[in-house]
Enzyme design. Structure first.
Site, short mmCIF file in Angstrom:
data_model
loop_
_atom_site.label_atom_id
_atom_site.label_comp_id
_atom_site.label_asym_id
_atom_site.label_seq_id
_atom_site.Cartn_x
_atom_site.Cartn_y
_atom_site.Cartn_z
N HIS A 43 101.55 122.92 122.90
CA HIS A 43 102.12 122.23 124.06
C HIS A 43 103.21 121.26 123.60
CE1 HIS A 43 99.97 118.53 123.14
NE2 HIS A 43 98.82 119.18 123.15
N ASP A 48 97.47 112.63 129.34
CA ASP A 48 96.12 112.09 129.32
C ASP A 48 95.20 112.93 130.20
OD1 ASP A 48 96.97 109.97 127.72
OD2 ASP A 48 97.41 108.68 129.45
N TYR A 76 107.78 110.98 136.39
CA TYR A 76 106.38 110.81 136.76
C TYR A 76 106.24 110.13 138.12
CZ TYR A 76 105.49 111.43 131.71
OH TYR A 76 105.45 111.90 130.43
N TYR A 179 105.46 105.43 127.45
CA TYR A 179 104.07 105.42 127.90
C TYR A 179 104.01 104.78 129.28
CZ TYR A 179 102.50 106.88 123.29
OH TYR A 179 102.29 107.60 122.13
N LEU A 200 98.28 109.62 137.87
CA LEU A 200 99.53 109.88 137.14
C LEU A 200 99.82 111.38 137.21
CD1 LEU A 200 101.84 108.85 135.34
CD2 LEU A 200 100.36 109.26 133.36
#
Length: 314
Positions: A43, A48, A76, A179, A200
């Site tokens: 990947h 997460d 995101y 992050y 998320l």
């Protein structure tokens, strides 16, 4: 006597998987690898377990070019719970502090502005970055905090979506190495109330089309359909793959004539017309523009091979 290792298929391409919540990126990767019976898979930047959304999975020779997706920007959608800080900066962690939410709309707008553009970010202890050969989260799980250097990142766009009670929803378009959990944790501290991620979703990676994402359930449905129809599963699965060179789609293309490409594929730099003055390039050959690897313009203006596609028999 051990049984011979079963060899998978030489299948090459990129699957845009819509990662489900609650699974690790590696668990999802292994499922896709088995479904495709691929001999290699990897990947391009873990999500997460709490997160969902676009997870490009490279199969076969495409794994050689996954680095170029790791370097790409991403978008995101995130929902934060205000008033609570956790040790992992998300809902999977333990609450370590609770404070009242008292900021104004003006204070929120001012705080958000500080996260736009070129900024520096100190990674969370609950990350896969390494310190002295061990991943940071391995230290964190033992209650050990180690020094981390701030890293430069770019937040191209930080959109306010809504603020209702103790929930804040944002959309973030950012550079590699960002992050989102840390942005939310830092924002919560700037607002004086603390915050952590409860939702998320990765919307996009690079320029990949959102409508090409598929779920694990869809892949499993196709396998079942293939069995019912008496056809190889590959007949239904393989059309879902993006081209193996799609991770490097942002780089310029240099086409080599067959008389030159043979030297390039043997590891030799070659001269050609129309190449840029410097940098990495996608290299194709012949009139059909067959992708043969990545090259880099050397000091003499030649195209030097950097990563080559291994040609498998049809």
């Amino acid at each position: 006597m051990s049984r011979p290792r079963r060899r998978g298929r030489d299948i090459h391409g990129v699957l845009l998987l819509d990662k489900p919540q609650g699974m690790s990126s590696n668990d999802v990767l292994q499922k896709v690898k088995r479904i495709y019976n691929a001999n290699r898979a990897g990947h391009t930047g873990a999500l997460d377990p709490l997160a969902t959304g676009m997870l490009p999975i490279c199969l076969g020779e495409a794994t050689k070019f996954s680095q170029y997706l790791l370097d790409s920007d991403k978008r995101y959608r995130v929902i934060a719970r205000l008033g609570q800080r956790t040790d992992t900066s998300d809902a999977d962690g333990q609450i370590v502090q609770e404070r009242p939410v008292t900021f104004s709309a003006e204070q929120l707008a001012s705080a958000l502005e500080t996260f736009r553009g070129d900024i520096e970010q100190i990674p969370s202890m609950y990350s896969a970055l390494k310190y002295q050969g061990r991943k940071l989260y391995e230290y964190a799980r033992q209650g050990i905090e180690v020094p981390r250097e701030a890293r430069p990142i770019t937040v191209y766009e930080l959109l306010f979506i809504r603020h209702e009670g103790n929930e804040l929803e944002l959309e973030v378009h950012c550079s590699k190495g960002t992050y989102i959990r840390t942005i939310i944790d830092d924002l919560g501290e700037k607002l004086g109330c603390g915050a952590h991620v409860t939702y998320l979703r990765r919307l996009t990676v690079s320029k990949y089309p959102v409508d090409r994402m598929v779920t694990l359930e869809h892949l499993q449905t196709l396998v079942a359909q293939a069995e019912q129809q008496g056809v190889p599963a590959a007949q239904l699965l393989d059309p879902l793959l993006m081209p193996m060179d799609s991770p490097a789609s942002d780089y310029p293309v240099v086409n080599l004539p067959l008389t030159s490409s043979v030297y390039f594929k043997n590891g030799n730099p070659v001269r050609t017309t129309g190449a840029p003055l410097k940098g990495l390039v996608r290299v194709t050959e012949g009139e059909d523009d067959k992708f043969i690897g990545m090259g880099e313009i050397d000091d003499e203006g030649r195209v030097a091979p950097r990563r080559l596609v291994v040609e498998y028999p049809a």
